[in-house]
Design a protein around this motif. Structure first.
Motif, PDB file in Angstrom:
ATOM      1  N   GLY A  99      14.610   6.914  -1.132  1.00  0.00           N
ATOM      2  CA  GLY A  99      15.147   5.572  -1.359  1.00  0.00           C
ATOM      3  C   GLY A  99      14.315   4.910  -2.438  1.00  0.00           C
ATOM      4  N   PRO A 100      14.824   3.889  -3.112  1.00  0.00           N
ATOM      5  CA  PRO A 100      14.052   3.243  -4.176  1.00  0.00           C
ATOM      6  C   PRO A 100      12.676   2.794  -3.672  1.00  0.00           C
ATOM      7  CG  PRO A 100      16.309   2.457  -4.196  1.00  0.00           C
ATOM      8  CD  PRO A 100      16.157   3.279  -2.950  1.00  0.00           C
ATOM      9  N   ASN A 101      11.644   3.192  -4.354  1.00  0.00           N
ATOM     10  CA  ASN A 101      10.285   2.824  -3.956  1.00  0.00           C
ATOM     11  C   ASN A 101       9.392   2.819  -5.183  1.00  0.00           C
ATOM     12  OD1 ASN A 101       8.618   5.575  -3.993  1.00  0.00           O
ATOM     13  ND2 ASN A 101      10.666   6.033  -3.184  1.00  0.00           N
ATOM     14  N   SER A 102       8.128   2.424  -4.991  1.00  0.00           N
ATOM     15  CA  SER A 102       7.230   2.258  -6.125  1.00  0.00           C
ATOM     16  C   SER A 102       6.800   3.573  -6.761  1.00  0.00           C
ATOM     17  CB  SER A 102       5.988   1.467  -5.694  1.00  0.00           C
ATOM     18  OG  SER A 102       6.320   0.124  -5.439  1.00  0.00           O
ATOM     19  N   TYR A 103       7.021   4.693  -6.100  1.00  0.00           N
ATOM     20  CA  TYR A 103       6.661   5.976  -6.705  1.00  0.00           C
ATOM     21  C   TYR A 103       7.799   6.540  -7.552  1.00  0.00           C
ATOM     22  CZ  TYR A 103       2.409   5.882  -3.954  1.00  0.00           C
ATOM     23  OH  TYR A 103       1.184   5.521  -3.425  1.00  0.00           O
ATOM     24  N   TYR A 104       9.043   6.364  -7.123  1.00  0.00           N
ATOM     25  CA  TYR A 104      10.172   6.734  -7.972  1.00  0.00           C
ATOM     26  C   TYR A 104      11.406   5.945  -7.539  1.00  0.00           C
ATOM     27  CZ  TYR A 104      13.108   9.460 -11.094  1.00  0.00           C
ATOM     28  OH  TYR A 104      13.936   9.835 -12.115  1.00  0.00           O
ATOM     29  N   SER A 105      12.002   5.246  -8.513  1.00  0.00           N
ATOM     30  CA  SER A 105      13.135   4.374  -8.180  1.00  0.00           C
ATOM     31  C   SER A 105      14.280   4.486  -9.168  1.00  0.00           C
ATOM     32  CB  SER A 105      12.665   2.908  -8.138  1.00  0.00           C
ATOM     33  OG  SER A 105      12.114   2.517  -9.392  1.00  0.00           O
ATOM     34  N   VAL A 139       0.830  -1.196   0.000  1.00  0.00           N
ATOM     35  CA  VAL A 139       0.000   0.000   0.000  1.00  0.00           C
ATOM     36  C   VAL A 139       0.870   1.253   0.000  1.00  0.00           C
ATOM     37  CG1 VAL A 139      -0.151   0.166   2.526  1.00  0.00           C
ATOM     38  CG2 VAL A 139      -2.004   1.090   1.118  1.00  0.00           C
ATOM     39  N   GLY A 140       0.344   2.308  -0.580  1.00  0.00           N
ATOM     40  CA  GLY A 140       1.008   3.603  -0.579  1.00  0.00           C
ATOM     41  C   GLY A 140      -0.031   4.704  -0.494  1.00  0.00           C
ATOM     42  N   VAL A 141       0.411   5.882  -0.115  1.00  0.00           N
ATOM     43  CA  VAL A 141      -0.450   7.064  -0.066  1.00  0.00           C
ATOM     44  C   VAL A 141       0.204   8.143  -0.914  1.00  0.00           C
ATOM     45  CG1 VAL A 141      -1.426   8.877   1.376  1.00  0.00           C
ATOM     46  CG2 VAL A 141      -1.377   6.524   2.217  1.00  0.00           C
ATOM     47  N   ALA A 142      -0.567   8.768  -1.787  1.00  0.00           N
ATOM     48  CA  ALA A 142      -0.048   9.801  -2.678  1.00  0.00           C
ATOM     49  C   ALA A 142      -0.930  11.031  -2.610  1.00  0.00           C
ATOM     50  CB  ALA A 142       0.028   9.287  -4.107  1.00  0.00           C
ATOM     51  N   PHE A 143      -0.362  12.175  -2.984  1.00  0.00           N
ATOM     52  CA  PHE A 143      -1.148  13.400  -3.071  1.00  0.00           C
ATOM     53  C   PHE A 143      -0.778  14.128  -4.350  1.00  0.00           C
ATOM     54  CE2 PHE A 143       2.757  15.043  -1.144  1.00  0.00           C
ATOM     55  CZ  PHE A 143       2.942  16.247  -1.815  1.00  0.00           C
ATOM     56  N   GLY A 198       9.780   7.326   0.251  1.00  0.00           N
ATOM     57  CA  GLY A 198       8.840   8.072  -0.561  1.00  0.00           C
ATOM     58  C   GLY A 198       9.532   8.962  -1.556  1.00  0.00           C
ATOM     59  N   ALA A 199       8.733   9.689  -2.334  1.00  0.00           N
ATOM     60  CA  ALA A 199       9.263  10.569  -3.367  1.00  0.00           C
ATOM     61  C   ALA A 199       8.354  11.773  -3.508  1.00  0.00           C
ATOM     62  CB  ALA A 199       9.379   9.830  -4.698  1.00  0.00           C
ATOM     63  N   ILE A 200       8.929  12.867  -4.008  1.00  0.00           N
ATOM     64  CA  ILE A 200       8.164  14.077  -4.263  1.00  0.00           C
ATOM     65  C   ILE A 200       8.658  14.683  -5.571  1.00  0.00           C
ATOM     66  CG2 ILE A 200       9.726  15.568  -2.940  1.00  0.00           C
ATOM     67  CD1 ILE A 200       7.155  17.099  -2.051  1.00  0.00           C
ATOM     68  N   ARG A 201       7.738  15.305  -6.313  1.00  0.00           N
ATOM     69  CA  ARG A 201       8.067  15.841  -7.629  1.00  0.00           C
ATOM     70  C   ARG A 201       7.326  17.153  -7.851  1.00  0.00           C
ATOM     71  NH1 ARG A 201       5.598  12.484 -12.366  1.00  0.00           N
ATOM     72  NH2 ARG A 201       3.777  13.669 -11.685  1.00  0.00           N
ATOM     73  N   ALA A 202       7.998  18.087  -8.496  1.00  0.00           N
ATOM     74  CA  ALA A 202       7.370  19.351  -8.889  1.00  0.00           C
ATOM     75  C   ALA A 202       7.666  19.600 -10.354  1.00  0.00           C
ATOM     76  CB  ALA A 202       7.899  20.506  -8.038  1.00  0.00           C
ATOM     77  N   ASP A 207       5.631   4.998   0.149  1.00  0.00           N
ATOM     78  CA  ASP A 207       5.525   3.551  -0.009  1.00  0.00           C
ATOM     79  C   ASP A 207       5.745   2.908   1.361  1.00  0.00           C
ATOM     80  OD1 ASP A 207       6.033   0.841  -0.472  1.00  0.00           O
ATOM     81  OD2 ASP A 207       7.027   1.221  -2.387  1.00  0.00           O
ATOM     82  N   PHE A 208       4.685   2.388   1.977  1.00  0.00           N
ATOM     83  CA  PHE A 208       4.781   1.874   3.340  1.00  0.00           C
ATOM     84  C   PHE A 208       5.616   0.602   3.428  1.00  0.00           C
ATOM     85  CE2 PHE A 208       1.205   4.709   3.833  1.00  0.00           C
ATOM     86  CZ  PHE A 208       1.368   5.191   5.132  1.00  0.00           C
TER      87      PHE A 208
END
Length: 355
Positions: A256-262, A204-208, A232-236, A226-227
């Motif tokens: 760190g490598p995760n499902s949102y950005y790796s 599971v993950g939480v995104a905004f 986690g990751a952030i992008r602008a 990414d729990f």
């Protein structure tokens, strides 16, 4: 009364009797035909489903594409490969006391050749009053307009629940995503000379997502945690009309490598989409990666950190040409040079007809 008159009267009665005895034949009236009615409440292309107050829109595209690059042919070990795709989208809308109720189904069929094909459910979700639930693409699927930028997730299609608040020029939302087919961190096993997963697949993950427009400027800020990987990751990113084209800039950071950005610990990307004519758009782009580990496939095991990896840079050019309405050609070539790996050149040529 003589005999002659009696015979004539009897004959007349026999002739007239069937006319009175038989029921009158009445032709059945035709059933009323309900023709398809145009539904203009939700934009162009919608029509009422006969017998209902639900509006339906059918759209899609047919795409033919030739990919070029090292081993793009898969098992054929070829440096080129032709693929064909057909996609159909059904969008149903109806009014409710909570606002429009929307249902979307997207079916996609891909053919590498006549015998190697697959058909998938590309999206299927319901949407009402800002809430969305089902299989749909996250904000991490968004990007700049060209093909050079690499600032998204390995997998951007999830079973998710999302709420998004929208006005005419602003939106903000939050989602809970199932990440079963993402990437997950592992430990290096010297005996196997490979990474070994220290946990199961992501769960599971939480995104905004926050974004909008202000005149000729558009912007978006996206984040995700990414729990399972505990990173986690952030992008602008943003775009602005500048001169004869549109300038696009983006920056992304991953703890760190995760499902949102790796792909890397951080990256910056820029492009300039030049509107050369009404039909021709030329988009050069560049990107720089800090601590690059490369893209991962779904279910891949990745390192638990970006430490000890080198940087990389990428440059490319994409050309779009609209042949006629709803029919365009696209060509793209990309060059990638990682510090700790071999450089590569990839590209494709595409024809696509939308409807």
């Amino acid at each position: 009364m003589n005999i002659r008159m009696m015979l004539l009267g009897s004959a007349a009665a026999l002739i007239a009797a069937p006319a009175f005895a038989a029921d009158a034949i009445v032709a059945a009236e035709p059933e009323p035909v309900e023709y398809v009615r145009v539904c203009d409440a939700y934009g162009t292309g919608y029509f009422y489903i006969p017998g209902t107050e639900t509006c339906l829109k059918i759209e899609g595209y047919i795409r033919f594409q030739v990919n070029v690059g090292e081993n793009v042919g898969g098992d054929n070990d070829s440096d080129w490969d032709a693929v064909t795709r057909g996609q159909v989208q059904f969008t149903a809308k109806s009014d409710t006391e909570y606002g429009p109720l929307t249902g979307v189904i997207v079916l996609q069929a891909n053919a590498d050749n006549a015998t190697n094909q697959d058909t998938i459910l590309d999206s299927a979700y319901l949407d009402v009053a800002g809430f969305r639930a089902g299989l749909f693409y996250s904000w991490w699927d968004d990007g700049l307009s060209g093909e050079t930028d690499d600032i998204g997730s390995v997998v951007t299609l999830h079973n998710s629940i999302r709420y998004q608040y929208e006005t005419g020029s602003f939106y903000a939302g939050i989602s809970v995503d199932e990440l079963e087919d993402g990437v997950y961190q592992g430990d290096f096993d010297p005996a196997l000379d490979a990474l070994v997963a220290n946990d199961g697949p992501n769960n599971v993950g939480v995104a905004f997502g926050i974004g909008g427009t202000a005149g000729a400027f558009s912007y978006q800020i996206t984040g995700g945690w990414d729990f399972d990987n505990e990173d986690g990751a952030i992008r602008a990113m943003g775009t602005a009309e500048l001169g004869p084209g549109t300038l696009g800039l983006a920056v992304v950071y991953s703890s760190g490598p995760n499902s949102y950005y790796s792909t890397a610990e951080w990256a910056v990307a820029a492009e300039y989409a030049i509107k050369a004519t009404d039909k021709l758009k030329i988009t050069p782009g560049v990107q720089y990666y800090g601590n690059y580990i490369g893209g991962a496939d779904p279910f891949d095991t990745v390192p638990d950190s970006f430490d000890g990896t080198g940087d990389a840079w990428k440059a490319g050019l994409t050309v779009d040409y609209q042949i006629v309405d709803n029919f365009y050609a696209k060509a793209s070539v990309q060059y990638l040079d990682p510090e700790d790996g071999d450089d590569s050149t990839t590209g494709y040529f595409r024809l696509q007809r939308s409807f």
